[in-house]
Structures are given as structure tokens and as C-alpha cells.
Design a protein around this motif. Structure first.
Motif, PDB file in Angstrom:
ATOM      1  N   ASP A 129     -21.713  14.857  19.263  1.00 44.11           N
ATOM      2  CA  ASP A 129     -21.955  15.401  20.601  1.00 44.11           C
ATOM      3  C   ASP A 129     -21.054  14.731  21.641  1.00 44.11           C
ATOM      4  OD1 ASP A 129     -24.697  17.038  20.096  1.00 44.11           O
ATOM      5  OD2 ASP A 129     -24.709  15.169  18.966  1.00 44.11           O
ATOM      6  N   ASN A 150     -27.351  11.430  34.575  1.00 43.42           N
ATOM      7  CA  ASN A 150     -26.441  11.854  33.512  1.00 43.42           C
ATOM      8  C   ASN A 150     -24.985  11.926  33.935  1.00 43.42           C
ATOM      9  OD1 ASN A 150     -28.468  11.981  31.654  1.00 43.42           O
ATOM     10  ND2 ASN A 150     -28.728  14.196  31.750  1.00 43.42           N
ATOM     11  N   HIS A 395     -29.283  14.596  22.316  1.00 41.46           N
ATOM     12  CA  HIS A 395     -28.392  13.719  23.078  1.00 41.46           C
ATOM     13  C   HIS A 395     -29.120  12.427  23.450  1.00 41.46           C
ATOM     14  CE1 HIS A 395     -26.596  17.860  24.100  1.00 41.46           C
ATOM     15  NE2 HIS A 395     -26.113  17.393  22.966  1.00 41.46           N
ATOM     16  N   GLY A 425     -26.649  11.028  19.276  1.00 40.51           N
ATOM     17  CA  GLY A 425     -25.933  12.091  19.971  1.00 40.51           C
ATOM     18  C   GLY A 425     -25.664  11.709  21.415  1.00 40.51           C
ATOM     19  N   ALA A 426     -25.516  10.393  21.658  1.00 45.12           N
ATOM     20  CA  ALA A 426     -25.391   9.875  23.020  1.00 45.12           C
ATOM     21  C   ALA A 426     -23.949   9.607  23.427  1.00 45.12           C
ATOM     22  CB  ALA A 426     -26.216   8.595  23.161  1.00 45.12           C
ATOM     23  N   HIS A 429     -21.372  14.258  27.189  1.00 47.31           N
ATOM     24  CA  HIS A 429     -20.718  15.517  27.498  1.00 47.31           C
ATOM     25  C   HIS A 429     -21.235  15.973  28.858  1.00 47.31           C
ATOM     26  CE1 HIS A 429     -24.570  17.035  26.348  1.00 47.31           C
ATOM     27  NE2 HIS A 429     -24.233  18.286  26.493  1.00 47.31           N
ATOM     28  N   LEU A 433     -27.487  13.279  28.895  1.00 47.08           N
ATOM     29  CA  LEU A 433     -28.407  12.827  27.869  1.00 47.08           C
ATOM     30  C   LEU A 433     -29.725  13.591  27.919  1.00 47.08           C
ATOM     31  CD1 LEU A 433     -27.668   9.058  28.489  1.00 47.08           C
ATOM     32  CD2 LEU A 433     -27.029  10.326  26.426  1.00 47.08           C
ATOM     33  N   ASP A 434     -30.472  13.509  26.822  1.00 56.94           N
ATOM     34  CA  ASP A 434     -31.799  14.101  26.719  1.00 56.94           C
ATOM     35  C   ASP A 434     -32.858  13.006  26.830  1.00 56.94           C
ATOM     36  OD1 ASP A 434     -30.603  16.541  26.281  1.00 56.94           O
ATOM     37  OD2 ASP A 434     -30.847  16.474  24.103  1.00 56.94           O
ATOM     38  N   TYR A 455     -24.325   5.792  27.651  1.00 60.87           N
ATOM     39  CA  TYR A 455     -23.604   6.499  26.611  1.00 60.87           C
ATOM     40  C   TYR A 455     -23.098   5.497  25.578  1.00 60.87           C
ATOM     41  CZ  TYR A 455     -23.780  10.424  29.820  1.00 60.87           C
ATOM     42  OH  TYR A 455     -24.227  11.423  30.645  1.00 60.87           O
TER      43      TYR A 455
END
Length: 501
Positions: A129, A150, A395, A425-426, A429, A433-434, A455
């Protein structure tokens, strides 16, 4: 014919352009005696060629191919040349012949893969990701709807920056899906981050994001093998074809260009070593390096039932999916044959990478967890003693305990019989992040999400045949924020195959 004459005859194939991308050079292992060299040009190249040698002053060898491929709406051609007959763990210098005339390139260099069974300690970098950074992606600003946590802080190093500055610390880069996020072009326009364009001109924005990403990555990918696998953003048009309920937006699938669907760009851009591992294209394949056997899986298609259903892709049935066909169980059958053939006396470690996780403390379980992947792959992981499973898609970063069939291995990291699962998945993008669910799952051992605003990427270090360390590297300052070491006894029989799992 003299070398200089040959080189001159091959060079003038890239048009001068002030906005031209660089040549997006990327390499990939092809056994321990070969390296695939790939790069992009604006025009078709009849005979892509690479000059190479043991020193940058003596590029006395040339490798060529007839592979210069593109697709409708692409702004470049992808050229692929295999250099064969190399020595393992050896540094070579190389220079593709057809590069941008306006740039003076020095020869690049790479080091071939370690010989199978080499017990020298080594490390590898793993991301998932990872999107484009800067004005077309993750930046210090974002459009409407992106959480303030983010965006990047002014001057904050990105994951690409961190990977470049840490190149002496790892031998190759493994990207387990979701590359560049070029399909976010429409979402970024709708949210006011990029200027609006027409549907007809959208492909230019999509391709510009792709070109930016591969340009940014080239300091790494021209020197380190860049091994990749498919994610959902290589296949579908989920920002151009599904509803964004949070913002009351519905997109139209008709805006999706060919490169954005059905893995088209992904298939053209890379050449992974599936031919020597009997896999399938860039989708599933394996390779060895030193004391480890690495397996890249495809969690997007061909999971025994032919494709992932709509509930698990989070979109319409068939987005990025392959139709059911006569080769129904192709990937599963290949995986078992590949695992069965591993000689654990030579490569005691088996590491699997696939984009989608099935063990994860994620707030959006329905759209993130791949239960079909678990049903198809987990029994084989357990049967053949897979050591570590890496994924992304969510993420977040979460390190889990070793698990088998949803049960925590009582030995944890002290010689477990179950695979160890880690989702990272960090890498970063445009969307950021989630969030992890709270409380996290019982098997969760460490987690980072949007609340941490951090990240990062993974570093695997193979110390010897029995000890493997996973580190989470914070991209902003290269600090290790989480570290854990797995011990496995890796008992073998006389023929080298494992026993006692």
C-alpha cells in the motif's frame, strides 16, 4: 563493430520533453544467476538492449530482447531485458541503451541474489500500500474528507525517502500489492486536491501519477531487486465505479481507462520470475535467496473458486477478477507443489506475501478481511510449516501471534508450529492510514494506526537458520518502533524436508 558504434545505433529512441519522466528503471531477480532489467521509453523500441559488465568502465557485454510493450492510453512503452549467466551475490554495472537523450546517465549497479543455501545473515525490506508522494499523492495537504492526522507534517520524510536512505540495510524490496494508487486520480479531483479534468483526458492524470511513482522509486529500484505482487488497486476502478457513501458520491465505471482495469498496467510494467518457479506472470511465483524461500501469492483472483466475490472485494462482482475457467485451482495446485519441493536444509525459512489479510483487528472487517484467502491458503501454510505471512490492504500496522485456524499458538514466538502473521499497509498513500478496532483481537501483539500518525515499512533480518527478526521502521526518522524475533528449530530429515509440523 565497435561498442561505441553499437551504442550510438541504439540510443536515439526517446523524444526530448521537458516534462518527460525519467526512465523508471527497475530490476528483478531471475534466479541467482540472472537479473531482469526493465525501463520505460516514449516510443516502441525494436531491440531493447542493456550493456553490462563487472566495472562501470567496461560494459563489454550486451543483452537484448524484443519485448517493448504498451497498452491503450499508456504514455510510455515498457522494455524488458534479461541478463543471464551471472554469478550469485556479485555486483555488476549496467546501462540500458535507450534512455532519455536529455539526461546524462552514469552506469547503474546491482548485486545478484545470494546463492541458495548461503547461511550469511541478510535483511530485506517489505512494503504494501505504497502510493505516490508529493503533489499528486501523499503530501502536507489533502482534499476534503482526508483526516488531518493522515497528511504529512512539513518536512516529514516519506516511506520512499526512508527506503532510499536505508538502502545499505536491505538486499531487495518486496512490494506486496497496491502500487502507486494511480486509480485515485478521480477521487483526488472530486475532493479538490487535483484540478478537475475531463473524462477523456483522465488517462493523462492516471498515467502521470504512475510515472511520478516509478520516478520516485528509481533510486531504489535501479539498484535493488524490486519484487512485486498484485493488489486490488492494480486491478480495479474502485474510485471510479463504487459509491463514496460518506460524501454522497456515486462514480461512473465508464471513466475507467484500460490501464486502470484488469491488472493491465501491472502486467505490462513488470516481469517477475514465474517462468523459473512455474508460477503465473507477476501474480504468483517464488524465489530463493540465501537461507530463505519467498512466495508471492495472488489474493485477488484464482482462489480455488475462480475469483473473489463482491462481498470481499468491496465492489461489483468481477472488478479485477478473472473468470472461472478450466484452470480452476491453478494457484492452489501450484502453491502446494511449490511448498512440497522446498528443501528446508538449504532454505529453512519460508516467507509468504499476499495482499489481503485474514487475521486483523480492523474496524471495517467486511471490506478488509479475506476469508476465502484463509480457506484456500491457510491449510497449506500449516501443512508445510510456513514461518511468516506478510500482508497489507488495511492501512495499519499490526503484528499478531502465530495462529492456526483462529487459535493462538501456545508457544508464541518460541518455536511455534503455526504461521506468524504480520500486516503492514502503513507505507502511505493519498488517503493516509486506517483505524484498528478497539479493543484489538486477542491475537494482536502490537499495533499502529491513524491515531499514531506514523508511516513505516517492514525489515526482515535472517540471522541464521533458526532466528528471524521483524522490525517496523518509522519512515520519518528510521526509528524501530516495534521489533520481535521468531525462533524456529527447523528440524529436517535426511532428504532436507521438514518434519514434526
Amino acid at each position: 563493430m565497435k561498442k561505441s558504434t553499437v551504442l550510438a545505433s541504439l540510443l536515439p529512441l526517446v523524444a526530448a520533453d521537458s516534462d518527460a519522466p525519467n526512465s523508471q528503471i527497475r530490476i528483478a531477480y531471475h534466479g541467482d544467476d540472472g537479473m531482469m532489467v526493465s525501463w520505460n521509453t516514449f516510443d516502441h523500441v525494436p531491440r531493447p538492449s542493456v550493456f553490462w559488465g563487472r566495472s562501470k568502465e567496461h560494459l563489454t557485454n550486451v543483452a537484448s530482447s524484443a519485448v517493448s510493450v504498451t497498452y491503450p492510453t499508456s504514455t510510455t512503452y515498457n522494455n524488458h531485458v534479461l541478463i543471464k549467466g551471472l554469478r550469485p551475490d556479485t555486483t555488476y554495472y549496467y546501462l540500458p541503451a535507450q534512455l532519455n537523450e536529455d539526461v546524462c546517465y552514469e552506469p547503474f549497479n546491482f548485486t545478484t541474489s545470494r546463492r541458495v543455501g548461503d547461511k550469511t545473515p541478510f535483511s530485506v525490506a517489505v512494503v504494501a500500500d505504497l502510493g505516490t508522494m508529493g503533489p499528486k499523492g501523499l503530501s502536507t495537504t489533502a482534499g476534503t474528507g482526508v483526516a488531518p492526522n493522515n497528511v504529512l507534517k512539513p518536512g516529514e520524510k516519506t516511506t520512499v525517502d526512508s527506503l532510499v536512505s536505508s538502502m545499505g540495510d536491505y538486499e531487495f524490496l518486496w512490494h506486496v500489492g497496491d502500487i502507486a494508487y494511480a486509480d485515485y486520480w478521480l477521487k483526488e479531483e472530486i475532493q479538490g486536491f487535483l484540478p478537475n479534468t475531463t473524462v477523456e483526458e483522465g488517462y493523462k492524470v492516471y498515467e502521470a501519477i504512475l510515472n511520478d511513482f516509478y520516478n520516485e522509486m528509481m533510486p531504489v529500484t535501479a539498484a535493488k531487486a524490486y519484487m512485486v505482487g498484485p493488489g486490488n488497486h492494480e486491478a480495479n476502478c474502485d474510485n471510479g465505479g463504487t459509491s463514496d457513501k460518506a460524501h454522497n458520491i456515486t462514480y461512473d465505471l465508464s471513466i475507467c481507462m484500460p490501464g486502470q482495469t484488469n491488472f493491465t498496467g501491472f502486467k505490462n510494467h513488470f516481469r517477475m520470475p514465474s517462468d523459473i518457479s512455474r508460477g503465473t506472470g507477476n501474480f504468483w511465483y517464488s524465489w530463493n535467496s540465501g537461507m530463505a524461500h519467498f512466495i508471492q501469492l495472488d489474493t485477488e483472483t484464482d482462489l480455488g473458486h475462480g475469483f473473489i466475490g463482491p462481498d470481499e472485494i468491496g465492489g461489483t462482482e468481477g472488478e479485477g477478477a478473472s473468470p472461472v475457467n478450466a484452470k480452476m485451482n491453478a494457484q492452489v495446485n501450484w502453491l502446494e507443489a511449490d511448498l512440497k519441493a522446498v528443501d528446508r536444509s538449504a532454505t529453512p525459512w519460508i516467507i509468504v506475501g499476499g495482499h489481503r489479510p485474514w487475521y486483523l483487528s480492523h474496524a471495517n472487517v467486511t471490506g478488509t478481511i479475506c476469508w476465502s484467502c484463509k480457506d484456500v491458503f491457510e491449510p497449506l501454510f500449516i501443512k508445510y510449516g510456513v514461518d511468516l505471512v506478510l500482508s497489507g490492504h488495511a492501512h495499519v500496522y499490526e503484528r499478531q501471534a502465530p495462529i492456526a485456524d483462529q487459535k493462538i499458538d501456545p508457544k508464541e514466538l518460541n518455536n511455534p508450529t503455526s504461521p506468524w502473521y504480520i500486516t503492514n499497509g502503513a507505507a502511505g498513500h493519498y488517503d493516509g492510514l486506517d483505524a484498528l478496532q478497539s479493543p484489538r483481537q486477542e491475537y494482536s501483539r502490537f499495533g499502529l494506526d491513524t491515531s499514531n500518525a506514523t508511516y513505516g515499512w517492514s525489515k526482515l533480518t535472517f540471522h541464521n537458520a533458526t532466528h528471524l527478526t521483524h522490525d517496523f521502521i518509522a519512515s520519518n526518522n528510521n526509528a524501530v518502533l516495534d521489533s520481535a524475533t521468531l525462533y524456529k528449530s527447523h528440524k529436517t530429515t535426511g532428504n532436507g524436508h521438514h518434519y514434526g509440523w
